[in-house]
Every structure is written in C-alpha cells, then in structure tokens.
Design an enzyme around this catalytic site. Structure first.
Site, PDB file in Angstrom:
ATOM      1  N   ASP A  10       6.630  -4.899   4.693  1.00  0.00           N
ATOM      2  CA  ASP A  10       7.247  -3.747   4.827  1.00  0.00           C
ATOM      3  C   ASP A  10       7.186  -2.232   4.973  1.00  0.00           C
ATOM      4  OD1 ASP A  10      10.340  -2.589   5.049  1.00  0.00           O
ATOM      5  OD2 ASP A  10      10.944  -4.495   5.277  1.00  0.00           O
ATOM      6  N   ALA A  12       9.006  -0.472   3.879  1.00  0.00           N
ATOM      7  CA  ALA A  12      10.057  -0.181   2.660  1.00  0.00           C
ATOM      8  C   ALA A  12       9.254  -0.458   1.522  1.00  0.00           C
ATOM      9  CB  ALA A  12      10.984  -0.697   2.403  1.00  0.00           C
ATOM     10  N   SER A  13       8.262  -0.837   1.563  1.00  0.00           N
ATOM     11  CA  SER A  13       7.134  -1.471   0.241  1.00  0.00           C
ATOM     12  C   SER A  13       6.554  -0.488  -0.480  1.00  0.00           C
ATOM     13  CB  SER A  13       6.946  -3.233   0.658  1.00  0.00           C
ATOM     14  OG  SER A  13       5.956  -3.715  -0.639  1.00  0.00           O
ATOM     15  N   PRO A  14       6.266  -0.427  -1.751  1.00  0.00           N
ATOM     16  CA  PRO A  14       5.732   1.145  -2.245  1.00  0.00           C
ATOM     17  C   PRO A  14       3.946  -0.554  -2.829  1.00  0.00           C
ATOM     18  CG  PRO A  14       7.093   0.139  -3.490  1.00  0.00           C
ATOM     19  CD  PRO A  14       7.850  -0.236  -2.670  1.00  0.00           C
ATOM     20  N   GLY A  16       3.193  -2.544  -0.441  1.00  0.00           N
ATOM     21  CA  GLY A  16       2.708  -3.165   0.704  1.00  0.00           C
ATOM     22  C   GLY A  16       1.569  -1.577   0.740  1.00  0.00           C
TER      23      GLY A  16
END
Length: 204
Positions: A10, A12-14, A16
C-alpha cells in the site's frame, strides 16, 4: 524455474516503501520474476477488523520511531509525511493504468510516488499530485497531466484496483508489504531476509 514473486504493498505503508527499494534486486539475484501489486489496506482492514498502525495507541508511537530507525539502518532517504497515512487510491490507479502494457514504467512510477511521499514528505493522495509526479517521472510515456487525470477516472482502471485488492484478500494478504513466493506467504519488510533464504534453499 524459480517460483514467481508477488509483491503486495500500500502506498501508505512506510514498510512497503522500504521493501520496494530491495525487492527487485532480491528477485534478480535468484533469477525470479517479481510482479508488483499496489492494494488498499483500508478495504482489507474491513475484513481483518484492523485499522492503520498510526491510529492505534502505542503501536502508532512505535511505528513513528521504528521507521526512522530502519531508514538509518539501510541508508534510505526518509521523512514521515504529515499526511500519513495517505489515501493511496489515485497512486494505485495510476500504477494499474500502466501495469499491463508498460510494467517497468509502472514500477518506475511506483518508486517515484513512494520517493515523493516518504523521502520528500509530499502528500500523494490528491490526483493532481499523482499526475504531476507521473509526468515528471515518466516524461512522454504517460502523456500530459490531463491524460493521467483522465486515466485515474477510467472505470476499467478503477475496477482493476478493486479486483487486485479482492484477489489479495483471497490469497491471504492482510498487510504491507506482503510477499508471496509461489503460494508461500511472508509479511513485513523484516521478512525479506527470510524470502532470500527461502529462495536460496528452495524452502525449508
């Protein structure tokens, strides 16, 4: 032939973001093909009953500390954006607009969007910002800003993102990053060393 790697994340995922910096290099080292799949954790959280880490007591404070520590460890540029957790719908749609016909360009765009968000601290939620980054990062490959904005509103692109997220749930994906080597699941940036070892040994 080595099992294919599916990389779910996602925007929004650091975590990731950190995984995106390594996953292709890891795959190349083992002669694997890796397919990127941006997904929407918000839809997945409706299934799992979870909510964003930053919105959870204690866990949110830990994440804010942890991501800076990881960035220092791996030497990655990092800024926790004021807009976190960002809405990744527009960014994900932009990726899928390109994914089938221009997969490497789609990956390049994903990297550019991740960099803008977590290295520069920009809010990549607005469609206008995604279009601006796409035009800057991919030059003539995506046309002008108006072309990108039109693509983000295309029903086929919208349906593709919805279908990819639903397929992720069907495959057991519940977080970001989530890596599947064939059907073997690994959740989290800190599992990439396990992925590496799994590919080296053919499982264990």
């Amino acid at each position: 032939m080595a099992d294919p790697i599916d990389f779910y994340f996602d925007f929004a995922s650091p975590y990731g973001y950190f995984a995106s910096l390594r996953i292709d290099e890891l795959a190349r080292a083992h002669g694997c093909r890796v397919t990127w799949h941006p997904i929407l954790l918000g839809a997945i959280f409706k299934v799992t009953g979870m909510k964003p880490n930053l919105e959870q007591p204690l866990r949110g404070e830990y994440l804010s500390h942890d991501v800076g520590r990881i960035a220092r460890l791996i030497g990655a540029p990092f800024t926790l954006p004021d807009s976190a957790p960002v809405n990744g719908v527009a960014a994900s749609r932009a990726f899928y607009w390109l994914a089938d016909d221009q997969p490497e360009q789609a990956k390049a765009l994903a990297r550019a969007l991740y960099h803008a968000h977590f290295a520069e601290g920009r809010d990549i939620g607005p469609a206008d910002t995604v279009a601006e980054i796409a035009v800057q990062a991919l030059a003539g490959a995506v046309g002008d800003r108006a072309a990108v904005l039109a693509a983000l509103g295309n029903p086929t692109v919208k349906d593709r993102l919805r279908a990819e997220t639903e397929q992720a749930v069907a495959r057991g994906v519940f977080g970001s990053p989530f890596v599947l080597v064939g059907n073997e699941p690994f959740w989290g940036w800190d599992r990439l060393d396990m992925v590496d070892r799994w590919l080296s040994n053919g499982g264990w």
